[in-house]
Design an enzyme around this catalytic site. Structure first.
Site, short mmCIF file in Angstrom:
data_model
loop_
_atom_site.label_atom_id
_atom_site.label_comp_id
_atom_site.label_asym_id
_atom_site.label_seq_id
_atom_site.Cartn_x
_atom_site.Cartn_y
_atom_site.Cartn_z
CE LYS A 116 3.17 -15.06 -1.73
NZ LYS A 116 3.10 -13.62 -2.82
CE LYS A 158 1.40 -13.56 -7.24
NZ LYS A 158 0.14 -12.81 -6.00
N GLY A 164 9.45 -12.35 -2.55
CA GLY A 164 10.57 -11.34 -3.20
C GLY A 164 10.62 -11.91 -4.69
CD GLU A 200 -2.85 -14.46 -7.74
OE1 GLU A 200 -2.29 -13.26 -8.43
OE2 GLU A 200 -2.71 -13.90 -6.60
CE LYS A 237 5.77 -3.70 -0.26
NZ LYS A 237 5.18 -4.19 0.97
CD GLU A 287 3.19 -10.67 0.63
OE1 GLU A 287 3.67 -12.19 0.57
OE2 GLU A 287 4.16 -10.25 -0.19
NE ARG A 291 7.98 -8.64 7.06
CZ ARG A 291 7.29 -8.05 6.09
NH1 ARG A 291 7.69 -6.62 6.95
NH2 ARG A 291 7.82 -8.51 4.86
NE ARG A 337 11.05 0.18 1.62
CZ ARG A 337 10.54 -0.86 1.26
NH1 ARG A 337 11.99 -1.47 1.88
NH2 ARG A 337 9.35 -1.01 1.99
P1 ADP Z 1 6.37 -11.36 -3.41
O1 ADP Z 1 5.84 -12.39 -1.60
O2 ADP Z 1 7.19 -12.87 -4.21
O3 ADP Z 1 6.60 -9.76 -3.54
P2 ADP Z 1 3.53 -11.06 -3.92
O4 ADP Z 1 2.39 -11.72 -3.90
O5 ADP Z 1 3.27 -10.35 -3.15
O6 ADP Z 1 5.00 -11.52 -4.11
O7 ADP Z 1 3.98 -10.21 -5.59
C1 ADP Z 1 4.80 -9.26 -5.77
C2 ADP Z 1 4.44 -8.17 -6.55
O8 ADP Z 1 3.94 -9.08 -7.90
C3 ADP Z 1 3.66 -7.43 -6.93
O9 ADP Z 1 2.99 -6.56 -5.46
C4 ADP Z 1 2.53 -7.52 -8.16
O10 ADP Z 1 3.83 -6.23 -8.51
C5 ADP Z 1 3.18 -8.85 -9.06
N1 ADP Z 1 1.79 -9.38 -8.67
C6 ADP Z 1 1.62 -10.25 -7.20
N2 ADP Z 1 0.24 -10.62 -8.32
C7 ADP Z 1 0.30 -10.22 -9.59
C8 ADP Z 1 -1.48 -9.62 -10.30
N3 ADP Z 1 -2.32 -11.08 -10.32
N4 ADP Z 1 -1.55 -9.37 -11.29
C9 ADP Z 1 -0.35 -8.06 -11.64
N5 ADP Z 1 0.91 -8.30 -11.01
C10 ADP Z 1 0.96 -8.94 -10.19
#
Ligand code: ADP
Length: 447
Positions: A116, A158, A164, A200, A237, A287, A291, A337
Site C-alpha cells: 500500500k 494503516k 480486508g 493518513e 461491500k 488502493e 483484477r 450481493r
Molecule cells: P483494505 O485493503 O484493508 O480493504 P483500504 O485501504 O481499501 O483497506 O480501506 C478499507 C476501508 O477503510 C475503506 O473503504 C474505508 O471504509 C476505510 N478507510 C481507509 N482509509 C481511510 C481514511 N483515510 N479515512 C477514512 N476511512 C478510511
C-alpha cells in the site's frame, strides 16, 4: 487468441468466466477441490481437474497443482477470477516462466499495488490525488506525532501489507496516537508478517467510489466510469451502483481521465480498479486492485461491454476492442450481493438449498453458481449469487430491483435477501444519500 483457458477459481465467478470463454469459442478447463465436485462450473466446463481437498491452501491456492493442471490439459492461459491467486505476483511470475499466460497484469504491477505504501507513492507520481499523510512507513511515535500534527486529527494508521480492513486504527487526538500505533503495528505483524504502518488523514463521511480502468499493456488506457460501493459492513461491500448517485458527468470525466492516463503511463495491462474515498467534491486514492472485481457487472450493465471478453482479448495480445470515445454510460445499475448469511448477524449459513428461483424480465441479471438441491460447502466465502438490475435511470432501476427481490426465492438456508428488501424501501437509499458508515449505523439502529 487462446485455445484453452484454465479457470483457477470457483463459484459464481468461475461460471462468469466460463461463459465468456464459451462465447469466444475457447475451450475451458476448471480446477476444483473435492468439496466442489458437483459445482455448476465443474458441470459446464469442457474439462475439469480435481486439485485437492477442501481447504483453499491445499486446492485453490495450491500453485503447484494448478500449474500441473495446465500442463496436463494443455491450457495456454489462466483466468484467476477474484480472490484466491488473483493478486499473487508469484503465481503470475511462475505461469510466465511456464509459458502460460496469466490473464491479468504483470507480476511487477501486482507487486507494486499489493504494497500500500508503494501503491500510494506510485499513484501520487502518476498524478492521482491521494489522502494526505506520511510519505512512507512511520518509524516511531515521534514521527507519527509530527505527521499527525501536520495533517490534523483525526488520523488513521494503516498497514502497508493490509487487506480486508485489518490493521487499521483511528486516532482522534494525540493522546490516542500511541495506543493506535502500537495496536495497528501488532495487528499488522500478526496478520501479514509485516508490521510496517503508515498514517493518513481520517475522512469522516466519505463515499467509496472506484474507477474501472483497463490498459492494453502498450501504453493505451481507458476508463469505464465509476462504481459507488459505499454501502459496506466491516469494510465488505454489500450493494454497488454505477454510476455513483454523487457524481456528475463532469466529475466523472475528470477523475476518469486522470485514471486512464495513469494506467497508460504505467504501461498497465488488463483490468484494474482504482479505489477512492470521496468527500466534499474531492477524490482521495486508497488502493488499486489489479483484477476483476465482484461488482464488475454494474459497469457491464451501463456500458454494454463484457469486461471478461476485454481481459481475454488484452491478455492474448489483441488489444482493447474500444476507444475511450466508444464507451458510453447508459442508465443506472445496482448489484446486491446475496450471501448465505443471517441477514442481521451475518453469521454464515451453509447447508442445502432446497429451492432456488431467480427473478427474470427486462434489465435483470443473476450471476450465481448454485441451484436447487445444491449443498453449500462451509469452507469458502458465503457469496452465493449477485442480483444485478439495470434501468434507464436510478428510479426505474430501484423499481425493478424491488420487484426482482420479491421474486427471488432461496429456501433451506438463510440469506441476505431480507436486508436488501429493507434497504430498497429506505428513503436515504432511495435518495442515494449515504456514506461508508451509513449501513453500519442503520444496522446498529435496527438491533
Ligand atoms: P483494505 O485493503 O484493508 O480493504 P483500504 O485501504 O481499501 O483497506 O480501506 C478499507 C476501508 O477503510 C475503506 O473503504 C474505508 O471504509 C476505510 N478507510 C481507509 N482509509 C481511510 C481514511 N483515510 N479515512 C477514512 N476511512 C478510511
Amino acid at each position: 487468441m487462446f485455445q484453452k483457458i484454465l479457470i483457477a477459481n470457483r463459484g459464481e465467478i468461475a461460471l462468469r468466466v466460463l461463459r465468456a470463454c464459451k462465447e469466444l469459442g475457447i475451450q475451458t478447463v476448471v480446477v476444483h477441490s473435492t468439496a466442489d465436485s458437483d459445482a455448476m462450473h465443474v458441470r459446464l466446463a469442457d474439462e475439469s481437474v480435481c486439485i485437492g481437498p477442501p481447504p483453499s491452501r491445499e486446492s485453490y491456492l495450491n500453485i503447484h497443482q494448478i500449474v500441473a493442471a495446465c500442463e496436463i490439459t494443455g491450457a495456454d492461459a489462466v483466468h484467476p477470477g477474484y480472490g484466491f491467486l488473483s493478486e499473487n505476483a508469484k503465481f503470475a511470475d511462475i505461469l510466465a516462466a511456464h509459458n502460460i499466460t496469466f490473464i491479468g497484469p504483470s507480476g511487477d504491477h501486482i507487486r507494486v499495488m499489493g504494497d500500500k505504501i508503494e501503491a500510494k507513492r506510485t499513484a501520487k507520481r502518476l498524478g492521482i490525488p491521494v489522502v494526505p499523510g506520511s510519505d512512507g512507513a512511520i518509524s516511531d511515535e515521534k514521527e507519527a506525532k509530527r505527521v499527525a500534527a501536520e495533517i490534523g486529527y483525526p488520523v488513521i494508521i494503516k498497514a502497508s501489507a493490509g487487506g480486508g480492513g485489518r490493521g487499521m486504527k483511528v486516532a482522534r487526538t494525540e493522546a490516542d496516537l500511541e495506543v493506535a500505533l502500537q495496536t495497528a503495528k501488532s495487528e499488522a505483524g500478526a496478520a501479514f508478517g509485516d508490521d510496517a504502518v503508515y498514517i493518513e488523514k481520517y475522512l469522516e463521511k466519505p463515499r467509496h467510489i472506484e474507477l474501472q480502468v483497463f490498459g492494453d499493456g502498450a501504453g493505451r488506457g481507458v476508463h469505464f466510469g465509476e462504481r459507488d460501493c459505499s454501502l459496506q459492513r466491516r469494510h465488505q461491500k454489500v450493494w454497488e451502483e454505477a454510476n455513483s448517485p454523487a457524481l456528475n458527468a463532469e466529475e466523472r470525466a475528470r477523475i476518469g481521465g486522470i485514471c486512464a492516463k495513469a494506467i497508460a503511463d504505467l504501461g498497465y495491462s488488463g483490468a484494474g480498479t482504482i479505489e477512492f474515498l470521496y468527500e466534499n467534491g474531492e477524490f482521495y486514492f486508497i488502493e488499486m486492485n489489479t483484477r476483476l472485481q465482484v461488482e464488475h457487472p454494474v459497469t457491464e450493465a451501463i456500458t454494454g461491454i463484457d469486461l471478461v471478453h476485454e481481459q481475454i482479448r488484452v491478455a492474448s495480445g489483441g488489444g482493447l476492442s474500444v476507444r475511450q470515445e466508444d464507451i458510453k454510460f447508459n442508465g443506472h445499475a445496482i448489484e446486491c450481493r446475496i450471501n448465505a448469511e443471517d441477514p442481521r448477524t451475518f453469521t454464515p449459513s451453509p447447508g442445502t438449498i432446497t429451492h432456488f428461483h431467480t427473478p427474470g424480465g427486462l434489465g435483470i441479471r443473476v450471476d450465481s453458481g448454485v441451484y436447487s438441491g445444491y449443498r453449500i460447502p462451509p469452507y469458502y466465502d458465503s457469496l452465493i449469487g449477485k442480483l444485478i438490475v439495470h434501468g434507464r435511470n436510478r428510479v426505474e432501476c430501484m423499481m425493478r430491483l424491488r420487484r426482482a427481490l420479491d421474486e427471488f426465492v432461496v429456501d433451506g438456508i438463510k440469506t441476505t435477501l431480507p436486508l436488501f428488501r429493507d434497504l430498497v424501501g429506505n428513503p436515504d437509499i432511495a435518495n442515494g444519500d449515504y456514506d461508508i458508515h451509513w449501513l453500519e449505523e442503520y444496522l446498529a439502529k435496527e438491533d
